[in-house]
Scaffold this motif. Structure first.
Motif, PDB file in Angstrom:
ATOM      1  N   ASP A   1      31.101  78.205 -23.152  1.00 50.05           N
ATOM      2  CA  ASP A   1      32.417  78.286 -22.568  1.00 50.05           C
ATOM      3  C   ASP A   1      32.701  79.334 -21.314  1.00 50.05           C
ATOM      4  O   ASP A   1      33.156  79.163 -20.357  1.00 50.05           O
ATOM      5  CB  ASP A   1      33.552  78.492 -23.689  1.00 50.05           C
ATOM      6  CG  ASP A   1      33.806  77.650 -24.542  1.00 50.05           C
ATOM      7  OD1 ASP A   1      33.337  76.265 -24.050  1.00 50.05           O
ATOM      8  OD2 ASP A   1      34.398  77.963 -25.647  1.00 50.05           O
TER       9      ASP A   1
ATOM     10  N   LEU B   1      40.247  82.422 -20.406  1.00 50.96           N
ATOM     11  CA  LEU B   1      39.941  81.715 -21.543  1.00 50.96           C
ATOM     12  C   LEU B   1      40.294  82.450 -22.711  1.00 50.96           C
ATOM     13  O   LEU B   1      39.950  83.605 -22.697  1.00 50.96           O
ATOM     14  CB  LEU B   1      38.361  81.663 -21.360  1.00 50.96           C
ATOM     15  CG  LEU B   1      37.589  80.238 -20.627  1.00 50.96           C
ATOM     16  CD1 LEU B   1      37.895  80.324 -19.126  1.00 50.96           C
ATOM     17  CD2 LEU B   1      36.218  80.337 -21.111  1.00 50.96           C
TER      18      LEU B   1
ATOM     19  N   LEU C   1      42.981  78.376 -20.893  1.00 49.65           N
ATOM     20  CA  LEU C   1      42.241  77.541 -21.596  1.00 49.65           C
ATOM     21  C   LEU C   1      42.336  78.023 -23.106  1.00 49.65           C
ATOM     22  O   LEU C   1      41.617  79.271 -23.419  1.00 49.65           O
ATOM     23  CB  LEU C   1      40.924  77.320 -21.171  1.00 49.65           C
ATOM     24  CG  LEU C   1      41.001  76.451 -19.828  1.00 49.65           C
ATOM     25  CD1 LEU C   1      40.565  77.462 -18.930  1.00 49.65           C
ATOM     26  CD2 LEU C   1      39.705  75.463 -19.939  1.00 49.65           C
TER      27      LEU C   1
ATOM     28  N   THR D   1      42.099  73.839 -26.289  1.00 45.88           N
ATOM     29  CA  THR D   1      40.911  74.042 -26.499  1.00 45.88           C
ATOM     30  C   THR D   1      40.447  74.084 -28.011  1.00 45.88           C
ATOM     31  O   THR D   1      41.365  74.189 -28.807  1.00 45.88           O
ATOM     32  CB  THR D   1      40.002  75.149 -25.731  1.00 45.88           C
ATOM     33  OG1 THR D   1      40.613  76.533 -26.521  1.00 45.88           O
ATOM     34  CG2 THR D   1      40.368  75.360 -24.411  1.00 45.88           C
TER      35      THR D   1
ATOM     36  N   ALA E   1      36.409  74.373 -23.983  1.00 46.93           N
ATOM     37  CA  ALA E   1      36.718  75.009 -22.922  1.00 46.93           C
ATOM     38  C   ALA E   1      35.844  74.619 -21.856  1.00 46.93           C
ATOM     39  O   ALA E   1      36.001  73.953 -20.447  1.00 46.93           O
ATOM     40  CB  ALA E   1      37.098  76.375 -22.852  1.00 46.93           C
TER      41      ALA E   1
ATOM     42  N   TRP F   1      36.639  70.953 -20.400  1.00 44.96           N
ATOM     43  CA  TRP F   1      37.889  70.984 -19.352  1.00 44.96           C
ATOM     44  C   TRP F   1      37.312  71.498 -18.163  1.00 44.96           C
ATOM     45  O   TRP F   1      37.575  70.974 -16.829  1.00 44.96           O
ATOM     46  CB  TRP F   1      38.896  72.066 -20.003  1.00 44.96           C
ATOM     47  CG  TRP F   1      39.761  71.292 -21.231  1.00 44.96           C
ATOM     48  CD1 TRP F   1      39.779  71.999 -22.092  1.00 44.96           C
ATOM     49  CD2 TRP F   1      40.386  70.371 -20.851  1.00 44.96           C
ATOM     50  NE1 TRP F   1      40.710  71.054 -22.950  1.00 44.96           N
ATOM     51  CE2 TRP F   1      41.101  70.031 -22.359  1.00 44.96           C
ATOM     52  CE3 TRP F   1      40.881  69.237 -20.039  1.00 44.96           C
ATOM     53  CZ2 TRP F   1      42.189  69.068 -22.530  1.00 44.96           C
ATOM     54  CZ3 TRP F   1      41.778  68.135 -20.199  1.00 44.96           C
ATOM     55  CH2 TRP F   1      42.260  68.163 -21.364  1.00 44.96           C
TER      56      TRP F   1
END
Length: 360
Positions: free
Chosen positions: A154, A231, A255, A272, A305, A308
């Motif tokens: 991620d 994140l 996210l 996520t 994540a 995405w």
């Protein structure tokens, strides 16, 4: 039984359940909730602190019933702290986000990605036009915050996008809680702080170092950053930065598996996968990279994540490796000395305990 007047009450007391030879001692939290042989076991890594203890997730129908150390003496010596065993309760209590949110209202994937693309495209174009040989200092308007609580894959996906956008890179991490001991548990509650910093080091340098929440908060408060991509849940920004963020930014993209103070102010929120649903790696305090394996699928429209971020990159025309999380791991391994000796790990499938020769 205990000695007269004594109680079995310490941070490792539940290990007696594992080592008791005839199964007479049981964990009252798990007792009578399910037949052991009806559960499924998935090998993963504890996310309770930075120790990175190996563990098994025992689950059924998308619900975790218990976390236990694997039946192997070469992994944390078949021990696990009681706090780590109970981290599934924190997961179960999460108020999950099931669909993308745009301006705090549920939206389709296409609408959310379209909003992100419209804002990021000019910054990507400006970054591409900037000459690396130019002596003129480049104004950095995009900030990307990695998460010390998300996987290396991620974080690497976010770092790749930050590199393309010419963004400043930061780390969101929780402070040490002082609850470590001399056995297994560490003071650092971030499961992947070491990995997060190692990933950040790949795309930062002395002129543009890896920042923290305070330096990021200062830039947001002063209006330096017009875009924030963050994140995970570990990033805690100063209150003044949160209050001025909506006014000073064009896009705040978060996210995350759950809502937080930051996500409530996000322009776009993308749901996520949480750690029991993640396929990837984390790196413990000792620099050992270990494999997370998904016990079950994330809820609703939630996804890793990195997935995405791949869709965002593809919408912007940014090159991306094919092959999912493992491809990102191999790319990171090739670019970072910290991961050069790491491996993706064996393919260990989830198995039902009635066929797993596993103790109850």
């Amino acid at each position: 039984s205990c000695a007269p007047g004594e109680k079995l009450d310490n941070d490792y007391s539940l290990n007696t359940v594992d080592i008791w030879p005839v199964g007479a001692l049981t964990d009252k939290d798990f007792r009578f909730k399910s037949r052991v042989w009806d559960l499924f076991a998935t090998r993963s890594v504890c996310n309770g602190c930075s120790a990175g203890c190996a563990m098994e997730i025992h689950h059924k129908d998308g619900e975790i019933y218990r976390l236990v150390p694997p039946k192997r003496w070469d992994m944390n010596e078949n021990w696990m702290c009681d706090f780590g065993r109970r981290t599934y309760k924190t997961y179960a209590a999460m108020d999950r986000v099931h669909a993308p949110l745009v301006d705090d209202a549920e939206a389709s994937v296409d609408v959310a990605l379209g909003k992100i693309k419209d804002v990021l495209a000019p910054y990507l174009e400006a970054s591409a036009e900037t000459s690396d040989e130019s002596d003129e200092p480049r104004e950095v308007s995009v900030a990307v915050a990695l998460g010390a609580d998300v996987s290396n894959e991620d974080n690497w996906a976010a770092a790749r996008l930050a590199e393309a956008l010419g963004a400043a890179l930061f780390v969101g991490e929780a402070k040490d809680d002082g609850k470590g001991d001399d056995i297994l548990r560490r003071d650092d509650p971030n499961a992947n702080r070491a990995g997060c910093h190692a990933v950040g080091a790949v795309v930062t340098n002395d002129e543009s170092p890896l920042g923290n929440a305070d330096s990021l908060g200062g830039g947001l408060k002063d209006g330096k950053f017009k875009v924030l991509i963050a994140l995970g849940t570990a990033l805690e920004l100063p209150g003044a930065a949160l209050r001025k963020m909506a006014k000073n930014t064009d896009l705040v993209l978060h996210l995350t598996p759950v809502k937080s103070g930051l996500s409530k102010r996000a322009t776009v929120l993308l749901p996520t996968a949480a750690w029991p649903e993640a396929d990837g790696t984390i790196t413990n305090y000792a620099g050992e990279t270990k494999r997370l394996r998904p016990a079950f699928e994330p809820p609703g429209m939630a996804r890793p994540a990195w997935s995405w971020l791949q869709r965002i990159a593809e919408a912007l025309g940014v090159a991306w490796p094919e092959g999912g999380a493992e491809a990102l791991f191999e790319e990171l391994r090739a670019r970072s000395p910290a991961f050069a000796g790491a491996t993706w790990g064996k393919a260990l499938r989830t198995r039902q305990l009635r066929f797993g020769a596993r103790r109850g």
